[in-house]
Each structure stands twice: as C-alpha cells, then as structure tokens.
Design a protein around this motif. Structure first.
Motif, PDB file in Angstrom:
ATOM      1  N   ASN A 151      25.638  16.158  -7.603  1.00  0.00           N
ATOM      2  CA  ASN A 151      25.203  16.593  -6.275  1.00  0.00           C
ATOM      3  C   ASN A 151      26.202  17.618  -5.728  1.00  0.00           C
ATOM      4  O   ASN A 151      26.650  17.532  -4.596  1.00  0.00           O
ATOM      5  N   SER A 175      21.384  16.435  -1.944  1.00  0.00           N
ATOM      6  CA  SER A 175      20.677  15.183  -2.184  1.00  0.00           C
ATOM      7  C   SER A 175      21.359  14.039  -1.445  1.00  0.00           C
ATOM      8  O   SER A 175      22.481  13.658  -1.766  1.00  0.00           O
ATOM      9  N   SER A 176      20.671  13.503  -0.470  1.00  0.00           N
ATOM     10  CA  SER A 176      21.211  12.361   0.265  1.00  0.00           C
ATOM     11  C   SER A 176      21.248  11.111  -0.617  1.00  0.00           C
ATOM     12  O   SER A 176      22.122  10.264  -0.452  1.00  0.00           O
ATOM     13  N   SER A 220      24.408  11.167  -2.745  1.00  0.00           N
ATOM     14  CA  SER A 220      25.565  10.908  -1.888  1.00  0.00           C
ATOM     15  C   SER A 220      25.639   9.433  -1.516  1.00  0.00           C
ATOM     16  O   SER A 220      26.723   8.827  -1.520  1.00  0.00           O
ATOM     17  N   PHE A 221      24.495   8.850  -1.198  1.00  0.00           N
ATOM     18  CA  PHE A 221      24.464   7.442  -0.822  1.00  0.00           C
ATOM     19  C   PHE A 221      24.818   6.548  -2.010  1.00  0.00           C
ATOM     20  O   PHE A 221      25.579   5.579  -1.874  1.00  0.00           O
ATOM     21  N   ASN A 239      28.105  13.096   3.826  1.00  0.00           N
ATOM     22  CA  ASN A 239      27.016  13.958   3.362  1.00  0.00           C
ATOM     23  C   ASN A 239      25.655  13.449   3.786  1.00  0.00           C
ATOM     24  O   ASN A 239      24.723  14.210   3.963  1.00  0.00           O
ATOM     25  N   VAL A 240      25.539  12.154   3.944  1.00  0.00           N
ATOM     26  CA  VAL A 240      24.245  11.564   4.320  1.00  0.00           C
ATOM     27  C   VAL A 240      24.006  11.711   5.819  1.00  0.00           C
ATOM     28  O   VAL A 240      22.916  12.095   6.260  1.00  0.00           O
ATOM     29  N   LYS A 286      24.327  15.744   8.093  1.00  0.00           N
ATOM     30  CA  LYS A 286      23.483  16.891   7.778  1.00  0.00           C
ATOM     31  C   LYS A 286      22.757  17.388   8.987  1.00  0.00           C
ATOM     32  O   LYS A 286      22.368  16.729   9.862  1.00  0.00           O
TER      33      LYS A 286
END
Length: 160
Positions: free
Chosen positions: A87, A92-93, A96-97, A156-157, A160
């Motif tokens: 990623n 892309s969440s 990241s998650f 990152n999640v 945004k």
C-alpha cells in the motif's frame, strides 16, 4: 494548511510504520526475557521462539521448545510490513487497517513473551516453575514501537 500537512504525512506514513516495525522485529536478536533476580541469565527472542538447548559436560539439555505465540510476535509485524509496502501510495484503507492490526497483535504477543515460554519436557515441571521469567527492556521497547507503528498505519485510515 493543517490538511496539507496531514496529506504530506500520509504520503510517507506507510514507510515510517514499516521502518519502525522492522526495527521492532530486529529485537529478536536482543535479550527478550530474563530470569527474575538474575542479571546474567537472559534469553534472546530467537531462543524463546524457536527453542534452546544447553550442553555441559557432554550432556545436552533442551531448555525451551518452539513457542507459537513468541514466533507470532515477530511474524505478524513482518506481514504488516509487507502489507504496508503493498500500500505504498496509501490509497487502500483495507491494507492500512490490516497492517495496523498485524502491528498491534505483534505488540500484544511481544508483551506476552515471558508468559508464553514453552519449557521442554526434559525439564521437570516443578524445576521450570521455580524460575520466574520477566521481560527485558528490549522487548518492552519493541512492543511500544510496534504500537506506534500500528497508530501510524491507522492514521492512513482515519486522516484521509
């Protein structure tokens, strides 16, 4: 202005989280647990995770056997690094998650290293239970760094 700074941080956050996680994984080569009350009797993460034997006077005694939880403490952050690097643009969440989950789970397992030692059957249970194992500062630092990596990945999640 603040949103622009957050976007700049998010651009490199996957690499920062991955670098911190790699540093935490390298603690496998440092002392992970020690016998409480003893300064000289400590065992590395490799010895605790993969097993360890000692030999004296021609007799080899297996001290530790393979420990799945200790192994996962070092494997899950590596999986998180791979997910973070896949990623690399931070778009892309899900990645990241998942990488944050791997980092935090690895930190939890790293904090549980002293309790997840698997003693060999060659040592009687009573003799093994006489010694109390505690985490070394290196394991605690590794766990904290992994938690920090997880927080950076979660940024990152949610930012945004």
């Amino acid at each position: 202005m603040a949103k622009k700074k957050a976007k700049g941080f998010l651009k490199f956050s996957n690499f920062i989280a991955a670098a911190l996680a790699i540093l935490a994984v390298l603690t496998i080569f440092l002392p992970a647990v020690k016998v409480d009350g003893s300064e000289n009797l400590s065992y590395t993460g490799l010895q605790v995770a993969f097993g360890y034997s000692e030999s004296a006077a021609g007799v080899t005694v297996q001290i530790f056997d393979f420990s799945t939880l200790s192994f996962l403490a070092y494997l899950l952050p590596v999986i998180g690094v791979v997910l973070s690097l896949l990623n690399r643009k931070g778009t892309s969440s899900l990645f990241s998650f998942l990488s944050a989950g791997c980092y935090v789970a690895g930190a939890v397992f790293m904090f549980l290293t002293a309790g997840s030692i698997v003693f060999s059957e060659s040592i009687p249970g009573a003799a093994a239970s006489l010694l109390k194992y505690v985490l070394t500062p290196w394991s605690i630092i590794g766990g904290i760094v992994l938690c920090l990596s997880g927080l950076i990945s979660l940024a990152n999640v949610f930012l945004k």
